[in-house]
Scaffold this active site. Sequence first.
Site, PDB file in Angstrom:
ATOM      1  N   GLU A 127      11.281  -3.669   6.004  1.00 22.41           N
ATOM      2  CA  GLU A 127      10.247  -3.212   6.936  1.00 22.41           C
ATOM      3  C   GLU A 127      10.660  -3.371   8.402  1.00 22.41           C
ATOM      4  OE1 GLU A 127       7.840  -1.595   5.758  1.00 22.41           O
ATOM      5  OE2 GLU A 127       7.909  -2.191   3.664  1.00 22.41           O
ATOM      6  N   TYR A 153       0.795  -1.228   0.000  1.00 19.51           N
ATOM      7  CA  TYR A 153       0.000   0.000   0.000  1.00 19.51           C
ATOM      8  C   TYR A 153       0.827   1.277   0.000  1.00 19.51           C
ATOM      9  CZ  TYR A 153       1.178  -0.576   4.915  1.00 19.51           C
ATOM     10  OH  TYR A 153       1.862  -0.767   6.086  1.00 19.51           O
ATOM     11  N   GLY A 154       2.140   1.189   0.061  1.00 20.25           N
ATOM     12  CA  GLY A 154       2.985   2.382   0.172  1.00 20.25           C
ATOM     13  C   GLY A 154       4.094   2.404  -0.852  1.00 20.25           C
ATOM     14  N   THR A 155       5.324   2.490  -0.382  1.00 22.62           N
ATOM     15  CA  THR A 155       6.459   2.695  -1.286  1.00 22.62           C
ATOM     16  C   THR A 155       6.866   1.455  -2.077  1.00 22.62           C
ATOM     17  OG1 THR A 155       8.143   2.242   0.381  1.00 22.62           O
ATOM     18  CG2 THR A 155       7.358   4.530   0.201  1.00 22.62           C
ATOM     19  N   LEU A 156       6.228   0.323  -1.842  1.00 26.86           N
ATOM     20  CA  LEU A 156       6.475  -0.865  -2.660  1.00 26.86           C
ATOM     21  C   LEU A 156       5.557  -0.916  -3.879  1.00 26.86           C
ATOM     22  CD1 LEU A 156       6.995  -3.515   0.143  1.00 26.86           C
ATOM     23  CD2 LEU A 156       8.711  -2.742  -1.497  1.00 26.86           C
TER      24      LEU A 156
END
EC number: 4.3.2.6
Length: 156
Positions: free
Chosen positions: A89, A24-27
Amino acid sequence: MISWTKAFTKPLKGRIFMPNLFVYGTLREGENNHKYMKEATLLSRKASIAGSLVDTGNGYPGLLLENQLVAGEWYEVSEETLKRIDELEEYFGPGDTRNLFDRIECQVNESGGTHLGWTYVYNRDDYLETRFSDWKQYRLQHASGIEEKQDVPHSL
């Protein structure tokens, strides 16, 4: 609780099942850590899970378990890719107090139905209070002036 590592890597008729991961983010595609997904198989660009996102103030979002919907992408990943993302992470294992993010089982919704897999939830109390549902949209609308760092823990 199912051990997804064992469940998804158990051979069946010569095929090895790999774990699935909601990001949901920087990936996500087009984001600065998407390079970690280069060997992953995209299953859906338009997926969602229950929760809400918060701005950590460090150039990446954190997922909180709440009753809203978070936009993201759904991938099939190898065990090796999952381990590299665990390191990114700062996930050391279930219940480890050093975890910046906890990897949890989640229910993912996408046009093909509802599926089970992994995602990461933020394991800290230090974040901005504003809640949002889409990191890409939020980042574009709220340029905070904080330069996004590469190869440091950035949430999905």
